[in-house]
Enzyme design. Structure first.
Site, PDB file in Angstrom:
ATOM      1  N   ASP A   3      -2.232  38.267 -13.610  1.00  0.00           N
ATOM      2  CA  ASP A   3      -3.142  37.638 -12.661  1.00  0.00           C
ATOM      3  C   ASP A   3      -4.601  37.810 -13.074  1.00  0.00           C
ATOM      4  O   ASP A   3      -5.120  38.934 -13.128  1.00  0.00           O
ATOM      5  CB  ASP A   3      -2.924  38.243 -11.264  1.00  0.00           C
ATOM      6  CG  ASP A   3      -3.775  37.555 -10.218  1.00  0.00           C
ATOM      7  OD1 ASP A   3      -3.851  36.318 -10.231  1.00  0.00           O
ATOM      8  OD2 ASP A   3      -4.369  38.269  -9.386  1.00  0.00           O
ATOM      9  N   LYS A   7       1.602  25.365  -4.496  1.00  0.00           N
ATOM     10  CA  LYS A   7       0.389  24.764  -3.919  1.00  0.00           C
ATOM     11  C   LYS A   7       0.530  23.247  -3.916  1.00  0.00           C
ATOM     12  O   LYS A   7      -0.163  22.514  -4.630  1.00  0.00           O
ATOM     13  CB  LYS A   7      -0.841  25.210  -4.703  1.00  0.00           C
ATOM     14  CG  LYS A   7      -1.087  26.719  -4.601  1.00  0.00           C
ATOM     15  CD  LYS A   7      -2.250  27.155  -5.459  1.00  0.00           C
ATOM     16  CE  LYS A   7      -2.449  28.662  -5.384  1.00  0.00           C
ATOM     17  NZ  LYS A   7      -3.560  29.117  -6.262  1.00  0.00           N
ATOM     18  N   LYS A  45       3.621  40.046  -4.937  1.00  0.00           N
ATOM     19  CA  LYS A  45       2.197  39.821  -5.142  1.00  0.00           C
ATOM     20  C   LYS A  45       1.394  40.973  -4.558  1.00  0.00           C
ATOM     21  O   LYS A  45       1.952  41.929  -4.001  1.00  0.00           O
ATOM     22  CB  LYS A  45       1.794  38.483  -4.516  1.00  0.00           C
ATOM     23  CG  LYS A  45       2.623  37.302  -5.050  1.00  0.00           C
ATOM     24  CD  LYS A  45       2.045  35.971  -4.670  1.00  0.00           C
ATOM     25  CE  LYS A  45       0.870  35.634  -5.561  1.00  0.00           C
ATOM     26  NZ  LYS A  45       0.395  34.238  -5.334  1.00  0.00           N
ATOM     27  N   GLU A  97       3.688  40.342  -9.933  1.00  0.00           N
ATOM     28  CA  GLU A  97       2.293  40.100 -10.294  1.00  0.00           C
ATOM     29  C   GLU A  97       1.616  41.414 -10.626  1.00  0.00           C
ATOM     30  O   GLU A  97       1.729  42.386  -9.862  1.00  0.00           O
ATOM     31  CB  GLU A  97       1.581  39.422  -9.128  1.00  0.00           C
ATOM     32  CG  GLU A  97       0.102  39.161  -9.354  1.00  0.00           C
ATOM     33  CD  GLU A  97      -0.551  38.561  -8.126  1.00  0.00           C
ATOM     34  OE1 GLU A  97      -0.397  37.343  -7.904  1.00  0.00           O
ATOM     35  OE2 GLU A  97      -1.193  39.323  -7.363  1.00  0.00           O
ATOM     36  N   ARG A 133       0.819  -1.212   0.000  1.00  0.00           N
ATOM     37  CA  ARG A 133       0.000   0.000   0.000  1.00  0.00           C
ATOM     38  C   ARG A 133       0.853   1.262   0.000  1.00  0.00           C
ATOM     39  O   ARG A 133       0.552   2.228  -0.714  1.00  0.00           O
ATOM     40  CB  ARG A 133      -0.955  -0.019   1.197  1.00  0.00           C
ATOM     41  CG  ARG A 133      -1.787   1.236   1.401  1.00  0.00           C
ATOM     42  CD  ARG A 133      -2.407   1.802   0.124  1.00  0.00           C
ATOM     43  NE  ARG A 133      -3.117   0.831  -0.680  1.00  0.00           N
ATOM     44  CZ  ARG A 133      -3.444   1.016  -1.941  1.00  0.00           C
ATOM     45  NH1 ARG A 133      -3.089   2.125  -2.581  1.00  0.00           N
ATOM     46  NH2 ARG A 133      -4.093   0.078  -2.607  1.00  0.00           N
TER      47      ARG A 133
END
Length: 301
Positions: free
Chosen positions: A238, A156, A188, A217, A121
């Site tokens: 963005d 992320k 940002k 950004e 597993r």
């Protein structure tokens, strides 16, 4: 559950993982913790211990249950060696990044039967997740083919999995963005608010860290013009419309690298790539990927 020493792992496998850009010692700690989730110290794999004799051996195949791009098979091999050392044989392993179809054998293992089932597993968890990342990335690469744009990952990532997930993006044909907050500065919206403007924020980073790559950004074409005038070399567009991104490419005229971000879906990938941007950054490659369906099928006697 006892885990063998790292020195008992075949040197060729360790070299392969290192050459792939993975930190083997960090990976070893990661998979050791994963194995201990199944079999904490002082316990054992109760089902295998009850049903399989100590000396029983078995062999089986990792089989793809769907079509896609496999990744993490070397990591899965490392899991088996962590449990069984040199008593396990891993053969017929496809290179990470291989395209497969449902029913394809991607790796074979043979060794102590209890060990195979104890490691199964954990090995599948690593390989299935990383193959999911690679498969998702490959779909974006295919959607962008011919546009000149490349798909880019983000920060992320699942905590503790960044090194592996970014590796899987590479095996799927994607490109890695910065690894952390240290190797590239990214100005940002919150930094812009704190610094009093997008250009002051850019200049503050340059003063503090001369020579460090900086990406800025921007929210609209006015901010784009401001940072271009300030000499920005990499700019993130963005949540811009497709029309605004195309205009941003025209205005930039090759003076900076342009990255599209925010609200991107694979259905829009080609449309965005055809605007002329250099990169599309896609958090979904890592933060919400669907695992790839792999299974271990033991050979019947």
């Amino acid at each position: 559950m006892p885990v063998v020493e790292l020195g008992q792992v075949p040197a060729g496998l360790l070299t392969e993982l290192t050459d792939a850009g993975l930190d083997v010692e960090a990976l070893w700690r990661h998979l050791t913790l994963a194995l201990l989730e199944d079999v904490p110290p002082g316990t054992e794999d109760t089902t295998s211990a009850a049903t399989i004799t100590d000396d029983a051996r078995a062999a089986g195949a990792f089989v793809a249950r769907e079509s896609g791009v496999v990744s993490g098979l070397g990591v899965a091999a490392l899991v088996f060696h962590a449990v069984m050392g040199d008593t396990v044989d891993v053969t017929d392993r496809l290179p990470d990044g291989s395209r497969v179809s449902a029913g394809d054998v991607v790796m074979r293992v043979s060794g102590p039967a209890r060990g195979l089932l104890t490691a199964e597993r954990t090995a599948l968890n690593f390989a299935s997740h990383l193959s999911g990342v690679s498969t998702a990335t490959a779909r974006w690469v295919e959607a962008l083919e011919g546009t000149g744009a490349k798909v880019l990952d983000t920060r992320k990532t699942l905590p503790g999995w960044r090194d592996l997930q970014k590796y899987a993006v590479r095996t799927g044909g994607g490109v890695n963005h910065r690894f952390g907050l240290h190797d590239m500065a990214m100005v940002k919206d919150n930094h812009v608010v704190a610094a009093g403007g997008v250009v002051p924020a850019l200049e503050a980073v340059r003063r503090a860290y001369p020579g460090l790559p900086v990406e800025v950004e921007v929210q609209d074409l006015d901010e784009l013009r401001q940072v271009l005038e300030a000499g920005a070399e990499r700019i993130l567009l963005d949540n811009m419309s497709t029309a605004d991104m195309a205009e941003a490419v025209r205005v930039t005229d090759g003076r900076a690298v342009l990255e599209a971000s925010g609200g991107l879906t694979i259905d829009r990938a080609r449309e965005v790539g055809e605007t002329g941007v250099d990169f599309l950054s896609v958090g979904a490659l890592t933060h919400s990927v669907t695992v790839f369906d792999l299974g271990l099928d033991l050979d019947e006697e």
